[in-house]
Design an enzyme around this catalytic site. Structure first.
Site, PDB file in Angstrom:
ATOM      1  N   ASP A   1       0.811  -1.221   0.000  1.00  0.00           N
ATOM      2  CA  ASP A   1       0.000   0.000   0.000  1.00  0.00           C
ATOM      3  C   ASP A   1       0.841   1.267   0.000  1.00  0.00           C
ATOM      4  OD1 ASP A   1      -2.684  -0.634  -0.027  1.00  0.00           O
ATOM      5  OD2 ASP A   1      -2.761  -1.054   2.114  1.00  0.00           O
TER       6      ASP A   1
HETATM    7  C1  GLC Z   1      -1.712  -3.818   5.344  1.00  0.00           C
HETATM    8  C2  GLC Z   1      -2.912  -3.815   4.454  1.00  0.00           C
HETATM    9  C3  GLC Z   1      -2.702  -4.687   3.247  1.00  0.00           C
HETATM   10  C4  GLC Z   1      -1.419  -4.344   2.580  1.00  0.00           C
HETATM   11  C5  GLC Z   1      -0.261  -4.357   3.540  1.00  0.00           C
HETATM   12  C6  GLC Z   1       1.035  -3.897   2.921  1.00  0.00           C
HETATM   13  O1  GLC Z   1      -1.582  -5.067   5.929  1.00  0.00           O
HETATM   14  O2  GLC Z   1      -4.062  -4.248   5.153  1.00  0.00           O
HETATM   15  O3  GLC Z   1      -3.760  -4.556   2.340  1.00  0.00           O
HETATM   16  O4  GLC Z   1      -1.200  -5.258   1.533  1.00  0.00           O
HETATM   17  O5  GLC Z   1      -0.561  -3.512   4.619  1.00  0.00           O
HETATM   18  O6  GLC Z   1       1.035  -2.550   2.653  1.00  0.00           O
HETATM   19  C1  GLC Z   2      -1.425  -0.427   5.018  1.00  0.00           C
HETATM   20  C2  GLC Z   2      -0.039  -0.203   5.470  1.00  0.00           C
HETATM   21  C3  GLC Z   2       0.109   1.054   6.242  1.00  0.00           C
HETATM   22  C4  GLC Z   2      -0.555   2.201   5.545  1.00  0.00           C
HETATM   23  C5  GLC Z   2      -1.968   1.870   5.191  1.00  0.00           C
HETATM   24  C6  GLC Z   2      -2.629   2.956   4.456  1.00  0.00           C
HETATM   25  O1  GLC Z   2      -2.183  -0.813   6.081  1.00  0.00           O
HETATM   26  O2  GLC Z   2       0.406  -1.269   6.265  1.00  0.00           O
HETATM   27  O3  GLC Z   2       1.457   1.302   6.466  1.00  0.00           O
HETATM   28  O4  GLC Z   2      -0.510   3.339   6.321  1.00  0.00           O
HETATM   29  O5  GLC Z   2      -2.002   0.711   4.433  1.00  0.00           O
HETATM   30  O6  GLC Z   2      -3.942   2.647   4.117  1.00  0.00           O
END
Ligand code: GLC
Ligand code: GLC
Length: 816
Positions: free
Chosen positions: A488
């Site tokens: 993300d």
């Molecule tokens: C969080 C989000 C997931 C994403 C991951 C890596 O676990 O829930 O959707 O793939 O972060 O950013």
């Molecule tokens: C995922 C990631 C986090 C970020 C979020 C944003 O959960 O783990 O680091 O802030 O996405 O939606």
């Protein structure tokens, strides 16, 4: 140091001191009503949606930590204490908290008075039950005052925490004997209320927080309790609470049990009031509350409900069990990992001690991945979940990144454009079909964008998913990344300079250039399932086209996705490499390497091995594999959120546990069982139980992240419970290490274990039969099946047939 131990017989984690390095929680509820429950009785409960219908107020990031919950105060003469330790942090002569499957039990004692609180949510009802037993262990009679306490949330947890100009004037309650009703906003548009009741007569009650605590007091100094006398206060605005005052006399050796119930009740719109003519009197219709409380009015009834809950979990977890010499692995894979998968199924990413329950809806990609962890447990519910998710897909195959569980509609605030999302749908559906053999799901008519008029079959949804990747490629023939892929925080089209802007929804720079090698590898990983499904529904034409597309993607990865010693991660909006030896920071990433090898890329020519060796060399640590190296030391406009985190945390070189199992699985593809198991154990909480002071999170659940080697607090975990780590580790251990893997035509047996693991057995429920599988590795190999005996007869091949006969089948596997 350890703060408890596993009781494997009972499937409980037993916490032996209350001051754990962080609140260690459990989840109550398996259906529609849920509670978060800490080892000191902190937390809250809600009906269906942690934001919209919350019953107990809970303040996140509060001081002291974990303040608020269901509290019971005891008073014996002048001595006042809280037997769950918090909120008074009372000195206790004994203390123990057992977190079990859907229930928790806190037992303690002080000055000869023993306390036991069993808390759970019964199957099929919308209430928390707290069964409390007091036992006089002294030689003399005791006169005890007990006060219950909960603080009501004014339903919408977000409003409750922000809209005080209104909230302080709207709180309303009703009290009838031992039953306290919270009815804020019932007079207008709500048709539901809460009831907080106990099954014995009370000496008094309170419903006004200020009266009960005292304006300047905390939960640890309730003035009513110290006075020993309830005030019978009726809340009017401000902060409604529920407190019962029970006076009880216990002779030496005597026990008494009380059943407290906190329930959610709904009335039909036209039957809201006790007397239709008297709506103005404001007396609510208590029929649903009466029925619920009647049901749980005795200790025996509560015990019966708890026994039913225990049976539910016993049956559920009986679908996959493990026996092995390595107890840590056996208890995690057989019990706790699956339990956590059920919790991620129920909660998605909404409510934990790190997710406030008001922020995030259900994630499109998260939900598809979570499915892998529970499809063998609740296949019908997995089916329904898939259809819900698919309905939020757009006609062009892209998807809302998130949707709201109550409305099941896509979330406009976050929108779409996460270009890995569509492929996860293929991944989830394939997993469901491999588990169940139910191809009929492909014929289900499912809306696009929640619009019935756009509905088409689920198979068409998969087609659009697959084609979305093909229709959105960049200059190297690799998939465009859009706002981000699985990571993300790799926001290559964002270029945000404004503090507070969301990296996910800001796109200041639609380059149409930034590409993801991870999505490319994922396409090659899930593509073959799409091909298989096409064949099985008689669409060979589509299968052939898809195969060509996959081959072309492999070619693109070979040409533009290999960096010499590992797979590249991406190309940025200027076409520059990310995850390459040419980069100053972020030279190597975990995701593309895990996915490429899982997809089988480079298995033949040694690149797969090289990639995994590089991962080991550059990313491995004693606590797991970090996401990238070197960590980004400064903020990069062109990379987005990944570089916003201080080095070693979260996506910036943290040990992002979710993706470690990809390496585990990839290692099994190379047949390296010892290394696969090593990567499995490093992030597995049970193996770090005695390191709890550093790790801090619960030793029975996975955490999303452990701080990486660049971080000040290397080895410290955060974000326990709601993480894709649960499903992926379950897949890595059960499908790939223990090697019992559902495939389209049966159950594939293909273990990959450390040479020194001599034997183990697994019971696996699969399509209506149970397989009892014993694996003998006397030969001391890491991979390879020499022979299989099925029900006493030699069996050719490695895919056990589908029996569907409700019987237990004995399978003996000899490795070699
Ligand atoms: C969080 C989000 C997931 C994403 C991951 C890596 O676990 O829930 O959707 O793939 O972060 O950013
Ligand atoms: C995922 C990631 C986090 C970020 C979020 C944003 O959960 O783990 O680091 O802030 O996405 O939606």
């Amino acid at each position: 140091m350890q703060y408890g131990y596993f009781d494997d017989e009972m499937r409980e984690y037993v916490i032996t001191r209350p001051d754990t390095p962080y609140p260690w929680i459990n989840y109550l509820g398996c259906d529609e009503f849920y509670g978060l429950f800490s080892n000191t009785s902190g937390g809250y409960c809600f009906y269906r949606d942690a934001r919209m219908l919350r019953l107990i107020r809970y303040r996140y990031n509060n001081v002291p930590t974990d303040s608020g919950g269901r509290y019971f105060y005891l008073k014996d003469g002048d001595d006042v204490w809280t037997p769950t330790w918090k909120p008074m942090k009372s000195k206790l002569d004994r203390y123990e908290c057992r977190h079990g499957m859907g229930y928790s039990r806190i037992s303690s004692a002080r000055n000869g008075l023993a306390y036991s609180q069993t808390s759970f949510i019964p199957l099929g009802d919308k209430c928390e039950i707290h069964k409390i037993t007091l036992t006089n262990e002294s030689n003399a009679d005791k006169n005890i005052d007990m006060f219950s306490f909960i603080e009501f949330c004014l339903w919408n947890a977000n409003d409750d925490m922000t809209n005080f100009q209104r909230n302080f004037s709207i709180g309303e309650v009703e009290v009838e004997g031992s039953r306290i009703y919270h009815k804020t906003e019932y007079r207008e548009r709500r048709n539901h209320y809460a009831v907080w009741a106990v099954n014995v007569p009370v000496a008094g009650f309170d419903t006004d927080r200020q009266t009960f605590l005292g304006l300047y007091n905390g939960f640890d100094e309730p003035q009513v309790v110290f006075k020993g006398e309830a005030d019978n206060s009726i809340a009017s605005g401000w902060s409604p609470i529920g407190s019962h005052h029970i006076k009880t006399k216990l002779s030496a050796g005597e026990s008494q049990t009380f059943v407290f119930v906190l329930g959610y009740c709904e009335n039909p719109e036209d039957d809201k009031w006790e007397n239709a003519q008297q709506a103005a009197s404001g007396i609510i219709n208590k029929k649903p509350a009466n029925a619920m409380l009647e049901k749980y009015s005795t200790a025996e009834a509560a015990d019966k409900a708890l026994a039913a809950l225990n049976d539910y979990w016993k049956n559920l977890l009986g679908r996959f069990t493990v026996e092995a010499e390595d107890k840590k692995m056996a208890r995690m894979a057989g019990v706790w990992n699956q339990y956590q998968c059920m919790v991620t199924f129920n909660m998605s990413r909404s409510a934990s001690y790190f997710e406030s329950g008001i922020g995030r809806g259900m994630g499109f990609r998260d939900s598809n991945q979570d499915l892998l962890g529970f499809v063998h447990l609740v296949p019908e519910r997995a089916r329904a979940r898939i259809l819900d998710i698919a309905a939020t897909q757009f006609p062009d195959g892209s998807a809302y990144h998130q949707y709201q569980p109550l409305t099941k509609r896509g979330n406009n605030e976050v929108g779409s454009g996460f270009n890995d999302d569509p492929l996860w749908l293929i991944f989830g559906v394939a997993a469901y079909i491999k588990e169940t053999g139910d191809y009929s799901i492909l014929d289900e008519k499912v809306p696009f964008d929640n619009d019935e008029t756009l509905a088409d079959t689920l198979f068409v949804h998969l087609q659009r998913s697959f084609n979305y990747t093909l229709n959105n490629k960049g200059p190297h023939g690799l998939p465009l990344i859009g706002r981000a892929d699985w990571n993300d925080c790799l926001n290559l089209n964002c270029f945000s300079k404004t503090p507070g802007e969301s990296f996910q929804t800001t796109a200041n720079f639609e380059s149409g250039i930034a590409e993801s090698v991870m999505i490319a590898a994922m396409f090659v990983f899930v593509g073959p399932d799409y091909v298989e499904l096409c064949r099985r529904v008689g669409r060979n034409d589509k299968a052939e086209l898809a195969e060509k597309a996959i081959a072309a993607m492999v070619e693109a990865i070979n040409l533009h996705g290999w960096d010499g010693n590992w797979f590249l991660r991406a190309y940025d909006a200027h076409g520059k490499k990310i995850g390459s030896k040419e980069c100053e920071d972020g030279k190597i990433f975990i995701e593309s390497n895990g996915f490429a090898v899982m997809a089988g890329i480079g298995l033949e020519d040694g690149r797969a091995q090289k990639a995994l060796d590089s991962v080991k060399e550059h990313l491995d640590t004693p606590y797991g594999i970090v996401l990238l190296q070197p960590a980004y030391k400064e903020y990069h406009l062109e990379l987005g959120e990944v570089s916003s985190y201080p080095p070693g945390y979260k996506e910036n070189a943290g040990i992002f546990c979710h993706n470690n199992p990809w390496i585990t699985i990839a290692e099994t593809m190379l047949g390296r069982g010892t290394r696969a198991f090593e990567t499995y154990t490093k992030i597995c909480p049970a193996y770090r139980e005695d390191d709890s002071d550093l790790r801090r999170m619960e030793p029975y659940v996975y955490a999303q992240m452990v701080a990486g080697k660049d971080a000040e607090r290397f080895g410290e975990a955060k974000n326990s419970w709601l993480t894709g780590t649960a499903a992926w580790t379950f897949v890595s251990i059960s499908h790939f290490i223990l090697g019992v893997r559902p495939v389209y035509d049966g159950l594939l047996i293909d273990p990959c274990i450390p040479a020194n693991m001599k034997s183990y057995s697994v019971t696996r429920h699969f399509r209506g039969a149970d397989y009892h599988i014993t694996v003998d590795n006397g030969a001391g190999v890491e991979k390879g099946v020499k022979s299989i005996t099925l029900d006493g007869k030699p069996f050719e091949g490695k895919v056990l047939p589908v029996f569907g006969d409700g019987k237990v089948h004995q399978v003996v596997v000899v490795m070699g």
